[in-house]
Design a protein around this motif. Structure first.
Motif, PDB file in Angstrom:
ATOM      1  N   GLY A   1       7.651   3.478 -18.772  1.00  0.00           N
ATOM      2  CA  GLY A   1       8.538   4.557 -19.209  1.00  0.00           C
ATOM      3  C   GLY A   1       7.830   5.877 -18.960  1.00  0.00           C
ATOM      4  O   GLY A   1       7.000   6.297 -19.767  1.00  0.00           O
ATOM      5  N   GLY A   2       8.093   6.489 -17.830  1.00  0.00           N
ATOM      6  CA  GLY A   2       7.403   7.719 -17.424  1.00  0.00           C
ATOM      7  C   GLY A   2       7.827   8.036 -16.003  1.00  0.00           C
ATOM      8  O   GLY A   2       8.620   7.304 -15.409  1.00  0.00           O
ATOM      9  N   ASN A   3       7.286   9.099 -15.453  1.00  0.00           N
ATOM     10  CA  ASN A   3       7.718   9.532 -14.121  1.00  0.00           C
ATOM     11  C   ASN A   3       6.561   9.563 -13.142  1.00  0.00           C
ATOM     12  O   ASN A   3       5.433   9.866 -13.509  1.00  0.00           O
ATOM     13  CB  ASN A   3       8.328  10.935 -14.186  1.00  0.00           C
ATOM     14  N   SER A   4       6.885   9.257 -11.872  1.00  0.00           N
ATOM     15  CA  SER A   4       5.942   9.470 -10.781  1.00  0.00           C
ATOM     16  C   SER A   4       6.746   9.926  -9.573  1.00  0.00           C
ATOM     17  O   SER A   4       7.689   9.260  -9.177  1.00  0.00           O
ATOM     18  CB  SER A   4       5.184   8.187 -10.449  1.00  0.00           C
ATOM     19  N   ALA A   5       6.381  11.081  -9.003  1.00  0.00           N
ATOM     20  CA  ALA A   5       7.121  11.596  -7.846  1.00  0.00           C
ATOM     21  C   ALA A   5       6.613  10.962  -6.557  1.00  0.00           C
ATOM     22  O   ALA A   5       7.367  10.783  -5.609  1.00  0.00           O
ATOM     23  CB  ALA A   5       6.995  13.116  -7.783  1.00  0.00           C
ATOM     24  N   ASP A   6       5.318  10.601  -6.505  1.00  0.00           N
ATOM     25  CA  ASP A   6       4.731  10.143  -5.233  1.00  0.00           C
ATOM     26  C   ASP A   6       4.341   8.664  -5.237  1.00  0.00           C
ATOM     27  O   ASP A   6       3.796   8.162  -4.258  1.00  0.00           O
ATOM     28  CB  ASP A   6       3.495  10.997  -4.892  1.00  0.00           C
ATOM     29  N   GLY A   7       4.608   7.953  -6.343  1.00  0.00           N
ATOM     30  CA  GLY A   7       4.261   6.539  -6.399  1.00  0.00           C
ATOM     31  C   GLY A   7       2.784   6.292  -6.659  1.00  0.00           C
ATOM     32  O   GLY A   7       2.331   5.145  -6.633  1.00  0.00           O
ATOM     33  N   LEU A   8       2.011   7.354  -6.897  1.00  0.00           N
ATOM     34  CA  LEU A   8       0.568   7.223  -7.102  1.00  0.00           C
ATOM     35  C   LEU A   8       0.124   7.750  -8.466  1.00  0.00           C
ATOM     36  O   LEU A   8      -0.678   7.131  -9.151  1.00  0.00           O
ATOM     37  CB  LEU A   8      -0.189   7.980  -5.998  1.00  0.00           C
TER      38      LEU A   8
ATOM     39  N   GLU B   1       1.294   9.154 -23.876  1.00  0.00           N
ATOM     40  CA  GLU B   1       0.740  10.520 -24.022  1.00  0.00           C
ATOM     41  C   GLU B   1      -0.117  10.869 -22.805  1.00  0.00           C
ATOM     42  O   GLU B   1      -1.243  11.349 -22.924  1.00  0.00           O
ATOM     43  CB  GLU B   1      -0.043  10.646 -25.332  1.00  0.00           C
ATOM     44  N   TRP B   2       0.424  10.600 -21.601  1.00  0.00           N
ATOM     45  CA  TRP B   2      -0.274  10.871 -20.351  1.00  0.00           C
ATOM     46  C   TRP B   2       0.398  12.036 -19.609  1.00  0.00           C
ATOM     47  O   TRP B   2       1.628  12.152 -19.595  1.00  0.00           O
ATOM     48  CB  TRP B   2      -0.187   9.665 -19.409  1.00  0.00           C
ATOM     49  N   THR B   3      -0.452  12.872 -18.958  1.00  0.00           N
ATOM     50  CA  THR B   3       0.016  13.861 -17.994  1.00  0.00           C
ATOM     51  C   THR B   3      -0.884  13.745 -16.770  1.00  0.00           C
ATOM     52  O   THR B   3      -2.119  13.777 -16.913  1.00  0.00           O
ATOM     53  CB  THR B   3      -0.103  15.290 -18.580  1.00  0.00           C
ATOM     54  N   ASP B   4      -0.279  13.595 -15.589  1.00  0.00           N
ATOM     55  CA  ASP B   4      -1.016  13.571 -14.315  1.00  0.00           C
ATOM     56  C   ASP B   4      -2.176  12.570 -14.295  1.00  0.00           C
ATOM     57  O   ASP B   4      -3.320  12.925 -14.020  1.00  0.00           O
ATOM     58  CB  ASP B   4      -1.519  14.982 -13.961  1.00  0.00           C
ATOM     59  N   VAL B   5      -1.882  11.328 -14.573  1.00  0.00           N
ATOM     60  CA  VAL B   5      -2.891  10.251 -14.520  1.00  0.00           C
ATOM     61  C   VAL B   5      -2.775   9.517 -13.175  1.00  0.00           C
ATOM     62  O   VAL B   5      -1.708   8.990 -12.854  1.00  0.00           O
ATOM     63  CB  VAL B   5      -2.689   9.255 -15.688  1.00  0.00           C
ATOM     64  N   PRO B   6      -3.878   9.495 -12.367  1.00  0.00           N
ATOM     65  CA  PRO B   6      -3.814   8.829 -11.036  1.00  0.00           C
ATOM     66  C   PRO B   6      -3.935   7.310 -11.170  1.00  0.00           C
ATOM     67  O   PRO B   6      -4.910   6.705 -10.717  1.00  0.00           O
ATOM     68  CB  PRO B   6      -5.020   9.439 -10.309  1.00  0.00           C
ATOM     69  N   LEU B   7      -2.933   6.698 -11.776  1.00  0.00           N
ATOM     70  CA  LEU B   7      -3.026   5.275 -12.140  1.00  0.00           C
ATOM     71  C   LEU B   7      -3.169   4.375 -10.915  1.00  0.00           C
ATOM     72  O   LEU B   7      -3.926   3.395 -10.944  1.00  0.00           O
ATOM     73  CB  LEU B   7      -1.793   4.867 -12.963  1.00  0.00           C
ATOM     74  N   ALA B   8      -2.449   4.685  -9.809  1.00  0.00           N
ATOM     75  CA  ALA B   8      -2.530   3.824  -8.617  1.00  0.00           C
ATOM     76  C   ALA B   8      -3.964   3.778  -8.097  1.00  0.00           C
ATOM     77  O   ALA B   8      -4.480   2.709  -7.756  1.00  0.00           O
ATOM     78  CB  ALA B   8      -1.571   4.313  -7.537  1.00  0.00           C
ATOM     79  N   ARG B   9      -4.649   4.943  -8.060  1.00  0.00           N
ATOM     80  CA  ARG B   9      -6.037   4.960  -7.568  1.00  0.00           C
ATOM     81  C   ARG B   9      -6.962   4.184  -8.511  1.00  0.00           C
ATOM     82  O   ARG B   9      -7.826   3.426  -8.059  1.00  0.00           O
ATOM     83  CB  ARG B   9      -6.541   6.407  -7.418  1.00  0.00           C
ATOM     84  N   LEU B  10      -6.768   4.369  -9.820  1.00  0.00           N
ATOM     85  CA  LEU B  10      -7.628   3.673 -10.793  1.00  0.00           C
ATOM     86  C   LEU B  10      -7.524   2.154 -10.629  1.00  0.00           C
ATOM     87  O   LEU B  10      -8.529   1.439 -10.705  1.00  0.00           O
ATOM     88  CB  LEU B  10      -7.234   4.068 -12.226  1.00  0.00           C
TER      89      LEU B  10
ATOM     90  N   LEU C   1      -9.029  -3.377  -7.717  1.00  0.00           N
ATOM     91  CA  LEU C   1      -8.468  -4.577  -7.074  1.00  0.00           C
ATOM     92  C   LEU C   1      -8.500  -4.533  -5.544  1.00  0.00           C
ATOM     93  O   LEU C   1      -8.327  -5.569  -4.894  1.00  0.00           O
ATOM     94  CB  LEU C   1      -7.015  -4.785  -7.528  1.00  0.00           C
ATOM     95  N   ALA C   2      -8.659  -3.306  -4.969  1.00  0.00           N
ATOM     96  CA  ALA C   2      -8.731  -3.137  -3.510  1.00  0.00           C
ATOM     97  C   ALA C   2      -7.524  -3.716  -2.773  1.00  0.00           C
ATOM     98  O   ALA C   2      -7.664  -4.350  -1.719  1.00  0.00           O
ATOM     99  CB  ALA C   2     -10.034  -3.738  -2.971  1.00  0.00           C
ATOM    100  N   VAL C   3      -6.331  -3.560  -3.348  1.00  0.00           N
ATOM    101  CA  VAL C   3      -5.075  -3.859  -2.634  1.00  0.00           C
ATOM    102  C   VAL C   3      -4.153  -2.653  -2.831  1.00  0.00           C
ATOM    103  O   VAL C   3      -4.375  -1.856  -3.748  1.00  0.00           O
ATOM    104  CB  VAL C   3      -4.365  -5.141  -3.155  1.00  0.00           C
ATOM    105  N   PRO C   4      -3.101  -2.499  -1.987  1.00  0.00           N
ATOM    106  CA  PRO C   4      -2.194  -1.357  -2.173  1.00  0.00           C
ATOM    107  C   PRO C   4      -1.526  -1.397  -3.554  1.00  0.00           C
ATOM    108  O   PRO C   4      -1.118  -2.461  -4.019  1.00  0.00           O
ATOM    109  CB  PRO C   4      -1.155  -1.545  -1.061  1.00  0.00           C
ATOM    110  N   VAL C   5      -1.454  -0.234  -4.215  1.00  0.00           N
ATOM    111  CA  VAL C   5      -0.877  -0.136  -5.560  1.00  0.00           C
ATOM    112  C   VAL C   5       0.154   0.981  -5.564  1.00  0.00           C
ATOM    113  O   VAL C   5      -0.077   2.051  -5.000  1.00  0.00           O
ATOM    114  CB  VAL C   5      -1.970   0.167  -6.627  1.00  0.00           C
TER     115      VAL C   5
END
Ligand SMILES: [Zn+2]
Length: 383
Positions: A151-158, A167-176, A181-185
């Protein structure tokens, strides 16, 4: 080799890889297709298509199906997708749990896992996601991509630009998660992800325009238009949770009277039932007792049904879809309160003669995680 030849070759390789994804996607969405049909649909020449399908056949991603019977001429041989050639993890984040599934290329869940979330620090959440995916991936040769929905927004999928419940703002979750895991996220809003799954694998399969409206802890909407998933300029399309719907005493946490959150969330319906009957009931119990004829709970359910009708009419007025799929943990309201919903819909909709069928989906919680896997499949096909 000169640099210009090298760059031309790498550009051609990239185009060929993109076309291979498009070939697989066409078969995924429309079922087995002949080479001629594929070339027409994708605007490719016969030799280009043959080159692409030859390599997909060689590595086992496609196989040749049974020829279709025809009265005359050589029967076309359809190409089919081997759904088990690749596997994807889908992860749905809630405030306290990581729900994960592994699916094949057609979004069929093959294994599931639940992991408790001890806190909301981004590194801790990424650790829990990685543990969860590793525990599932063990049963398969590999996981070819990971989709995460919340439940949140991502404009770029990353990057998660905003998530109220974490309570997150601008968290680079895909990179983390990729670091672990070293696979595309890929990361997506949970209703957007569910909409992708409904469009490719569910009640909206093959449609050019589709709205998916979800009722649960929150209210949301996803949109397919011209055959494509639309997410809006900031990944926030379908944020209809505080849309004003009906004059009502019920109030949401932002102070709105009669908005979608005040009337339609599962929590709002439970609160209204408590006020009306003095009983603390679960959402399922409220619907059940209303069906059994309890008059005070029938009134509660009918007010929520009327709010739902007004909401769906607003969606219809704005986007005129071919179909509306009603999903989420609270979707059964659309059946239990169908007369109140239809009356309010008719009162608000502009086009009385043409309105889309409303498809109430039986809903299992793992469909949120399957939606996340659909986003990983989408990223794999479109890369
Ligand atoms: Zn509100």
């Amino acid at each position: 080799m000169s640099e210009s030849v090298a760059s031309k070759e790498s550009r051609e390789a990239a185009i060929a890889q993109g076309s291979a994804g498009r070939v697989m996607l066409e078969i995924l969405i429309h079922g087995p297709l002949s080479r001629v049909e594929l070339a027409e649909r994708l605007g490719l020449s016969g030799p280009s298509l043959t080159r692409i399908t030859k390599s997909l056949l060689a590595d086992g991603r496609l196989f040749e199906g049974e020829p279709r019977l025809r009265a005359t001429g050589r029967p076309p041989q359809p190409l089919e997708l081997d759904a088990s050639a690749e596997h994807f993890a889908g992860v749905k984040l809630t405030a306290d749990t990581v729900y994960s599934v592994v699916t094949d290329l057609r979004g069929t869940a093959r294994a599931e896992h639940e992991e408790t979330l001890a806190g909301h620090a981004p590194a801790l959440v990424a650790d829990a996601i990685a543990r969860s995916v590793r525990s599932l991936a063990g049963s398969f040769a590999s996981v070819d991509g990971v989709g995460i929905s919340l439940g949140g927004n991502s404009a770029d999928g990353l990057v998660v630009t905003e998530s109220h419940f974490l309570e997150w703002t601008d968290v680079p979750l895909a990179r983390l998660v990729h670091d672990r895991l070293a696979v595309p996220v890929v990361v997506a809003n949970d209703v957007t992800a569910l909409t992708q799954a409904q469009h490719w694998f569910g009640g909206g399969r093959g449609l050019d325009s589709l709205a998916v409206v979800t009722i649960g802890a929150g209210i949301g909407m996803g949109l397919v238009a011209d055959g494509r998933l639309i997410i809006g300029a900031h990944g926030a399309l379908g944020s209809i949770g505080h849309q004003p719907l009906l004059p009502s005493e019920a109030v949401c946490w932002r102070g709105h009277h009669g908005c979608a959150s005040a009337l339609l969330t599962t929590g709002a319906v439970e609160q209204a039932a408590l006020r009306a009957s003095g009983r603390a009931l679960s959402y399922g119990e409220v619907l059940h007792d209303a069906e059994q004829g309890d008059p005070s709970l029938r009134a509660v359910v009918d007010e929520a049904g009327a709010a739902l009708g007004a909401l769906l009419a607003g969606v219809t007025n704005l986007i005129d879809p071919q179909k509306i799929v009603l999903a989420g943990e609270g979707a059964r309201l659309g059946e239990v309160a169908e007369p109140a919903m239809s009356a309010a819909f008719a009162d608000t909709v502009a086009w009385r003669t043409v309105s889309a069928p409303i498809d109430v989906q039986p809903f299992a919680f793992n469909e949120w995680a399957r939606g996340a896997a659909a986003m990983a499949i989408r990223a794999r096909m479109l890369r």
